[in-house]
Design a protein around this motif. Structure first.
Motif, PDB file in Angstrom:
ATOM      1  N   GLY A  26      -7.740   1.251  13.142  1.00 13.65           N
ATOM      2  CA  GLY A  26      -7.745   2.034  11.908  1.00 13.65           C
ATOM      3  C   GLY A  26      -6.399   2.661  11.623  1.00 13.65           C
ATOM      4  O   GLY A  26      -5.919   2.661  10.488  1.00 13.65           O
ATOM      5  N   GLU A  27      -5.747   3.196  12.660  1.00 13.62           N
ATOM      6  CA  GLU A  27      -4.423   3.805  12.491  1.00 13.62           C
ATOM      7  C   GLU A  27      -3.393   2.750  12.081  1.00 13.62           C
ATOM      8  O   GLU A  27      -2.537   3.004  11.232  1.00 13.62           O
ATOM      9  CB  GLU A  27      -4.009   4.504  13.775  1.00 13.62           C
ATOM     10  CG  GLU A  27      -4.823   5.753  14.066  1.00 13.62           C
ATOM     11  CD  GLU A  27      -4.571   6.336  15.443  1.00 13.62           C
ATOM     12  OE1 GLU A  27      -3.722   5.802  16.200  1.00 13.62           O
ATOM     13  OE2 GLU A  27      -5.244   7.334  15.780  1.00 13.62           O
ATOM     14  N   GLU A  33      -1.112   0.423   4.890  1.00 11.49           N
ATOM     15  CA  GLU A  33      -1.482   0.814   3.538  1.00 11.49           C
ATOM     16  C   GLU A  33      -0.503   1.809   2.920  1.00 11.49           C
ATOM     17  O   GLU A  33      -0.199   1.740   1.737  1.00 11.49           O
ATOM     18  CB  GLU A  33      -2.884   1.415   3.521  1.00 11.49           C
ATOM     19  CG  GLU A  33      -3.364   1.727   2.134  1.00 11.49           C
ATOM     20  CD  GLU A  33      -4.821   2.146   2.089  1.00 11.49           C
ATOM     21  OE1 GLU A  33      -5.249   2.597   1.018  1.00 11.49           O
ATOM     22  OE2 GLU A  33      -5.517   2.024   3.103  1.00 11.49           O
ATOM     23  N   VAL A  34       0.028   2.739   3.706  1.00 11.48           N
ATOM     24  CA  VAL A  34       0.888   3.786   3.146  1.00 11.48           C
ATOM     25  C   VAL A  34       2.334   3.340   2.959  1.00 11.48           C
ATOM     26  O   VAL A  34       3.092   4.015   2.275  1.00 11.48           O
ATOM     27  CB  VAL A  34       0.839   5.086   3.994  1.00 11.48           C
ATOM     28  CG1 VAL A  34      -0.562   5.644   4.016  1.00 11.48           C
ATOM     29  CG2 VAL A  34       1.358   4.865   5.393  1.00 11.48           C
ATOM     30  N   ARG A  37       7.162  -0.575   1.032  1.00  8.95           N
ATOM     31  CA  ARG A  37       7.771  -1.889   1.207  1.00  8.95           C
ATOM     32  C   ARG A  37       7.867  -2.194   2.680  1.00  8.95           C
ATOM     33  O   ARG A  37       8.145  -1.297   3.455  1.00  8.95           O
ATOM     34  CB  ARG A  37       9.170  -1.933   0.579  1.00  8.95           C
ATOM     35  CG  ARG A  37       9.085  -1.866  -0.910  1.00  8.95           C
ATOM     36  CD  ARG A  37      10.461  -1.972  -1.512  1.00  8.95           C
ATOM     37  NE  ARG A  37      10.365  -1.710  -2.929  1.00  8.95           N
ATOM     38  CZ  ARG A  37      10.931  -2.461  -3.845  1.00  8.95           C
ATOM     39  NH1 ARG A  37      11.660  -3.478  -3.512  1.00  8.95           N
ATOM     40  NH2 ARG A  37      10.790  -2.169  -5.109  1.00  8.95           N
ATOM     41  N   PRO A  38       7.673  -3.395   3.099  1.00  8.41           N
ATOM     42  CA  PRO A  38       7.289  -4.535   2.280  1.00  8.41           C
ATOM     43  C   PRO A  38       5.814  -4.459   1.888  1.00  8.41           C
ATOM     44  O   PRO A  38       5.038  -3.708   2.482  1.00  8.41           O
ATOM     45  CB  PRO A  38       7.543  -5.721   3.209  1.00  8.41           C
ATOM     46  CG  PRO A  38       7.309  -5.180   4.576  1.00  8.41           C
ATOM     47  CD  PRO A  38       7.792  -3.747   4.507  1.00  8.41           C
ATOM     48  N   LEU A  39       5.445  -5.250   0.887  1.00  3.37           N
ATOM     49  CA  LEU A  39       4.050  -5.354   0.492  1.00  3.37           C
ATOM     50  C   LEU A  39       3.337  -6.248   1.499  1.00  3.37           C
ATOM     51  O   LEU A  39       3.856  -7.290   1.889  1.00  3.37           O
ATOM     52  CB  LEU A  39       3.932  -5.973  -0.903  1.00  3.37           C
ATOM     53  CG  LEU A  39       4.629  -5.222  -2.026  1.00  3.37           C
ATOM     54  CD1 LEU A  39       4.591  -6.055  -3.301  1.00  3.37           C
ATOM     55  CD2 LEU A  39       3.979  -3.874  -2.245  1.00  3.37           C
ATOM     56  N   ILE A  40       2.152  -5.842   1.937  1.00  4.07           N
ATOM     57  CA  ILE A  40       1.411  -6.609   2.936  1.00  4.07           C
ATOM     58  C   ILE A  40       0.005  -6.860   2.417  1.00  4.07           C
ATOM     59  O   ILE A  40      -0.681  -5.940   1.964  1.00  4.07           O
ATOM     60  CB  ILE A  40       1.365  -5.850   4.277  1.00  4.07           C
ATOM     61  CG1 ILE A  40       2.787  -5.661   4.802  1.00  4.07           C
ATOM     62  CG2 ILE A  40       0.506  -6.608   5.281  1.00  4.07           C
ATOM     63  CD1 ILE A  40       2.891  -4.785   6.012  1.00  4.07           C
ATOM     64  N   TYR A  41      -0.402  -8.130   2.466  1.00  2.81           N
ATOM     65  CA  TYR A  41      -1.727  -8.534   2.031  1.00  2.81           C
ATOM     66  C   TYR A  41      -2.457  -9.158   3.217  1.00  2.81           C
ATOM     67  O   TYR A  41      -1.989 -10.151   3.778  1.00  2.81           O
ATOM     68  CB  TYR A  41      -1.620  -9.544   0.882  1.00  2.81           C
ATOM     69  CG  TYR A  41      -2.936 -10.163   0.499  1.00  2.81           C
ATOM     70  CD1 TYR A  41      -3.877  -9.429  -0.222  1.00  2.81           C
ATOM     71  CD2 TYR A  41      -3.249 -11.463   0.863  1.00  2.81           C
ATOM     72  CE1 TYR A  41      -5.095  -9.992  -0.573  1.00  2.81           C
ATOM     73  CE2 TYR A  41      -4.453 -12.033   0.513  1.00  2.81           C
ATOM     74  CZ  TYR A  41      -5.373 -11.287  -0.201  1.00  2.81           C
ATOM     75  OH  TYR A  41      -6.581 -11.839  -0.540  1.00  2.81           O
TER      76      TYR A  41
END
Length: 70
Positions: A26-27, A33-34, A37-41
């Protein structure tokens, strides 16, 4: 060519096999999420419980990391 908000973007696929507690997972996900950059999907995540390694879980994760404007 991939663009996000009219900016060029590079993508890198990442596969991860992790052993972690539920709390640590979870951490880790919250830290992704916070970030700006970079964007992570995250495209796929499987969580397996193995009694022999409790309290840890086995996590298999596929993600794409996008770097914008480089």
């Amino acid at each position: 060519e991939l663009k996000i908000m009219d900016e060029r973007c590079k993508s890198m696929p990442v596969n991860m096999n992790i052993e972690a507690t539920y709390q640590a997972l979870g951490e880790f996900l919250m830290s992704l999420e916070v970030q700006k950059r970079p964007l992570i999907y995250i495209s796929r995540m499987n969580i397996h419980k193995d009694e022999t390694m409790a309290p840890k879980l086995k996590i298999d994760m596929e993600m794409n990391i996008y770097v914008v404007g480089r």
